[in-house]
Structure formats: C-alpha cells, structure tokens
Design a protein around this motif. Structure first.
Motif, mmCIF file in Angstrom:
data_model
loop_
_atom_site.group_PDB
_atom_site.id
_atom_site.type_symbol
_atom_site.label_atom_id
_atom_site.label_comp_id
_atom_site.label_asym_id
_atom_site.label_seq_id
_atom_site.Cartn_x
_atom_site.Cartn_y
_atom_site.Cartn_z
ATOM 1 N N TYR A 42 26.880 40.775 41.652
ATOM 2 C CA TYR A 42 27.907 41.431 42.453
ATOM 3 C C TYR A 42 27.357 42.372 43.527
ATOM 4 O O TYR A 42 28.074 42.707 44.464
ATOM 5 C CB TYR A 42 28.902 42.207 41.565
ATOM 6 C CG TYR A 42 29.491 41.351 40.472
ATOM 7 C CD1 TYR A 42 30.384 40.332 40.774
ATOM 8 C CD2 TYR A 42 29.132 41.552 39.142
ATOM 9 C CE1 TYR A 42 30.916 39.535 39.774
ATOM 10 C CE2 TYR A 42 29.653 40.767 38.129
ATOM 11 C CZ TYR A 42 30.541 39.750 38.452
ATOM 12 O OH TYR A 42 31.063 38.949 37.465
ATOM 13 N N MET A 80 38.241 41.185 42.838
ATOM 14 C CA MET A 80 37.239 42.129 42.371
ATOM 15 C C MET A 80 37.282 43.395 43.223
ATOM 16 O O MET A 80 37.518 43.339 44.428
ATOM 17 C CB MET A 80 35.838 41.508 42.441
ATOM 18 C CG MET A 80 34.740 42.402 41.885
ATOM 19 S SD MET A 80 33.078 41.755 42.225
ATOM 20 C CE MET A 80 32.956 42.037 43.990
ATOM 21 N N PHE A 81 37.083 44.537 42.578
ATOM 22 C CA PHE A 81 36.962 45.797 43.299
ATOM 23 C C PHE A 81 35.914 46.660 42.591
ATOM 24 O O PHE A 81 35.511 46.367 41.454
ATOM 25 C CB PHE A 81 38.309 46.522 43.384
ATOM 26 C CG PHE A 81 38.835 47.005 42.062
ATOM 27 C CD1 PHE A 81 38.623 48.307 41.639
ATOM 28 C CD2 PHE A 81 39.573 46.160 41.244
ATOM 29 C CE1 PHE A 81 39.113 48.758 40.434
ATOM 30 C CE2 PHE A 81 40.067 46.601 40.027
ATOM 31 C CZ PHE A 81 39.839 47.902 39.614
ATOM 32 N N CYS A 82 35.457 47.702 43.255
ATOM 33 C CA CYS A 82 34.452 48.571 42.659
ATOM 34 C C CYS A 82 34.895 50.019 42.747
ATOM 35 O O CYS A 82 35.763 50.382 43.553
ATOM 36 C CB CYS A 82 33.087 48.387 43.321
ATOM 37 S SG CYS A 82 33.000 48.974 45.020
ATOM 38 N N SER A 83 34.322 50.838 41.903
ATOM 39 C CA SER A 83 34.635 52.264 41.878
ATOM 40 C C SER A 83 33.339 53.064 41.787
ATOM 41 O O SER A 83 32.308 52.556 41.347
ATOM 42 C CB SER A 83 35.552 52.600 40.688
ATOM 43 O OG SER A 83 34.911 52.307 39.456
ATOM 44 N N TRP A 127 34.924 45.742 38.865
ATOM 45 C CA TRP A 127 36.028 45.420 37.967
ATOM 46 C C TRP A 127 36.720 44.133 38.411
ATOM 47 O O TRP A 127 36.679 43.772 39.591
ATOM 48 C CB TRP A 127 37.067 46.548 37.955
ATOM 49 C CG TRP A 127 36.524 47.908 37.686
ATOM 50 C CD1 TRP A 127 35.945 48.770 38.589
ATOM 51 C CD2 TRP A 127 36.495 48.587 36.422
ATOM 52 N NE1 TRP A 127 35.574 49.936 37.969
ATOM 53 C CE2 TRP A 127 35.901 49.868 36.638
ATOM 54 C CE3 TRP A 127 36.932 48.255 35.136
ATOM 55 C CZ2 TRP A 127 35.740 50.787 35.621
ATOM 56 C CZ3 TRP A 127 36.766 49.190 34.123
ATOM 57 C CH2 TRP A 127 36.171 50.428 34.362
ATOM 58 N N GLU A 128 37.365 43.507 37.469
ATOM 59 C CA GLU A 128 38.242 42.367 37.738
ATOM 60 C C GLU A 128 39.677 42.875 37.760
ATOM 61 O O GLU A 128 40.125 43.552 36.826
ATOM 62 C CB GLU A 128 38.070 41.292 36.655
ATOM 63 C CG GLU A 128 39.075 40.156 36.720
ATOM 64 C CD GLU A 128 38.983 39.373 38.016
ATOM 65 O OE1 GLU A 128 40.043 39.114 38.619
ATOM 66 O OE2 GLU A 128 37.855 39.043 38.416
ATOM 67 N N GLU A 129 40.435 42.554 38.844
ATOM 68 C CA GLU A 129 41.786 43.102 38.961
ATOM 69 C C GLU A 129 42.681 42.717 37.790
ATOM 70 O O GLU A 129 43.512 43.502 37.332
ATOM 71 C CB GLU A 129 42.450 42.630 40.272
ATOM 72 C CG GLU A 129 41.661 42.986 41.511
ATOM 73 C CD GLU A 129 40.860 41.814 42.035
ATOM 74 O OE1 GLU A 129 40.719 40.826 41.291
ATOM 75 O OE2 GLU A 129 40.371 41.895 43.173
ATOM 76 N N ARG A 130 42.514 41.507 37.274
ATOM 77 C CA ARG A 130 43.406 41.031 36.213
ATOM 78 C C ARG A 130 42.969 41.512 34.831
ATOM 79 O O ARG A 130 43.761 41.422 33.886
ATOM 80 C CB ARG A 130 43.452 39.496 36.239
ATOM 81 C CG ARG A 130 43.981 38.941 37.562
ATOM 82 C CD ARG A 130 43.994 37.430 37.556
ATOM 83 N NE ARG A 130 44.474 36.899 38.837
ATOM 84 C CZ ARG A 130 44.550 35.598 39.115
ATOM 85 N NH1 ARG A 130 44.162 34.698 38.213
ATOM 86 N NH2 ARG A 130 45.003 35.201 40.282
ATOM 87 N N GLN A 131 41.737 41.980 34.698
ATOM 88 C CA GLN A 131 41.255 42.494 33.419
ATOM 89 C C GLN A 131 40.513 43.814 33.646
ATOM 90 O O GLN A 131 39.288 43.901 33.503
ATOM 91 C CB GLN A 131 40.331 41.477 32.743
ATOM 92 C CG GLN A 131 41.023 40.168 32.382
ATOM 93 C CD GLN A 131 40.067 39.170 31.757
ATOM 94 O OE1 GLN A 131 38.857 39.342 31.810
ATOM 95 N NE2 GLN A 131 40.614 38.136 31.150
ATOM 96 N N PRO A 132 41.250 44.873 33.980
ATOM 97 C CA PRO A 132 40.591 46.144 34.315
ATOM 98 C C PRO A 132 40.138 46.952 33.101
ATOM 99 O O PRO A 132 39.617 48.053 33.259
ATOM 100 C CB PRO A 132 41.690 46.892 35.084
ATOM 101 C CG PRO A 132 42.965 46.364 34.511
ATOM 102 C CD PRO A 132 42.701 44.926 34.171
ATOM 103 N N ASN A 142 30.807 38.231 45.452
ATOM 104 C CA ASN A 142 31.806 37.974 44.415
ATOM 105 C C ASN A 142 31.206 37.377 43.152
ATOM 106 O O ASN A 142 31.881 37.284 42.126
ATOM 107 C CB ASN A 142 32.898 37.031 44.948
ATOM 108 C CG ASN A 142 33.817 37.728 45.935
ATOM 109 O OD1 ASN A 142 34.135 38.905 45.772
ATOM 110 N ND2 ASN A 142 34.242 37.010 46.965
#
Length: 263
Positions: free
Chosen positions: A71, A1-4, A18-23, A67
């Motif tokens: 979140y 997971m990452f955020c923007s 966001w989910e890295e595998r489903q951006p 996580n």
C-alpha cells in the motif's frame, strides 16, 4: 481504501491503511518514528504521492501510495536546517512545469518561510504529460443549491500544458454523464445522456480567467520568495550579532578574572 495518521500507545507516529467496508481491522500499519509533533499529511491525487511533515521536525517524508500491498512505498525525504512550525501546499497551478516540478511545499520556521521544491530529474524542454495529468482548476463544479438538490459533479479540471488553457468538468445528473465545459478533453457526452448541458462560458473568457489567476499566483509566489530572502538575511545578521555578543561576553569574563587575580 483510505489512510489515517496518528500515534500508538508507545508514542510512535503511525501511518495506517484501512478498508472502507471493514474499518474494524487495519490493512497495514507503518511505524514512522517516535516523536511528539503532529504529522501533517498532504496527498497529491495526480501522482499518488503522500507527503508527511511533522510540526517541530526538520524533514518532510514522501511515499508513493498504491491500492495493492504493501500500500505504500517510501520514496525519500527532504532535510532542512530549522524546525518547521507549519507547512502549506502550493496549488498545482503555481508549479514550474518546464522544470518538471511536481510539488511545492512552504515551510514556516521561526525566521522565514522556506519553499521546498520536489522535481523529477528529466532533460528536454517538451511538456511531460505523464507527470501532469489534468488537475483541479480551483473552480466549483456545482453551486450549493445544485448540490442540495441531489446533483453530483466531478472536480473542474484544467490542463497543466502551457499551450492548453482549457478547463474541463464532467457533471453526473440523474445517473447520466454530461460534458459541462469542453476544449477537447471532456470525459462525457451530452448527446449520449439525452439531456442538454448548461451552456459553457466562452472559451476565450475561461482562458483569460485562468491566465489572470495564474498571473496572480506567480506574483504572490514571487512576493513571498522575496520576503523570504529578506527574512533569511535578517536571520543571518541576527546570528552574526549574537556571535559578536557572545565573543564580547567571553572577553569580558576573562578580563574580570584577570582583574580579580590582580586584586
């Protein structure tokens, strides 16, 4: 997971996860407020706290990141007097561990540079290990050639305990974990990897280097705080003089009005 961090079509400042595998689809969207200033994110990996400071704002918000949904959890915010033109992050090595200081940001305003301290209210003089896990030591784990050769390494860590000045790192080489520099806290074992680790620098040398770096940081922070005091004093004097000028201008206007009536 990452955020923007960004803006919506309605000029709302947003924090998006966001989910890295489903951006293609965000996990969550948080509307911060409506403002034109860019948000500056500062993430503390040791405490999972995200600090958001906007250019032109007078506040600094901070959230706890998780996580699992939702979140993020809003914690609180710092409210200042003057708008901030920029914000800088003080390394963990420069924090006041005895005072349970977990973060320090430097706010750059029109008149001064203001340190903003975030502390956990705890009593006692013992080291709070749960607040201070091993943190980045400010040292490179690999040389550029080693990285281009395909080697990988975890960050070089150091203890925040004043009584423990060891520096620790774990290098991953050909899928194996190797203890690069010890002191009782390494996370790998060279015997289990089947290859020899590079010879660590003498512990006394590492301690001396860490102490010298910390001493330089403390002197720099003290110098900046002293300069900040001088700038604040100059700003107060400027405000006082500005008030006197406005008062004199007001008196002058009244005198001119009286003279006009007499004429």
């Amino acid at each position: 997971m990452f955020c923007s961090i960004g803006f919506s079509k309605q000029s709302e400042r947003q924090l998006i996860f966001w989910e890295e595998r489903q951006p293609n689809k965000p996990l969550s969207e948080v509307q911060i407020d409506i403002a034109s200033g860019t948000l500056l994110p500062f993430f503390d990996v040791d405490t999972n706290l995200l600090f958001l400071a906007g250019k032109g704002d007078t506040n600094i918000r901070y959230f706890e990141i998780d996580n699992a949904e939702p979140y993020q959890y809003y914690v609180a915010q710092f409210l200042g007097k003057d708008p901030q033109r920029g914000v800088a992050w003080v390394p963990k090595r420069g924090l006041d561990v005895a005072g349970c200081e977990i973060a320090r940001l430097m706010r750059f305003t029109q008149h001064c540079m203001e340190p903003v301290t975030f502390s956990v209210p705890r009593k006692g003089d013992q080291f709070q290990g749960d607040l201070y896990p091993d943190t980045f030591a400010g040292k490179a784990a690999l040389k550029s050639k080693e990285w281009f050769d395909g080697n990988n390494a975890a960050p070089v860590l150091m203890s925040m305990n004043p009584n423990d000045t060891s520096v620790r790192a774990v290098v991953k080489e050909q899928g194996q974990a190797v203890n690069l520099a010890g002191g009782g806290g390494g996370r790998g074992s060279s015997a289990g990897a089947g290859i020899s680790a590079p010879a660590p620098a003498p512990e006394a040398g590492i301690d001396a280097a860490s102490k010298a770096m910390l001493s330089r940081l403390e002197k720099k922070v003290a110098s900046l705080e002293e300069e900040n005091k001088k700038l604040k004093a100059e700003a107060e004097e400027s405000d006082r003089l500005k008030g006197l000028v406005e008062e004199l201008q007001s008196k002058n206007s009244r005198l001119e009005a009286q003279i006009a009536k007499m004429g």
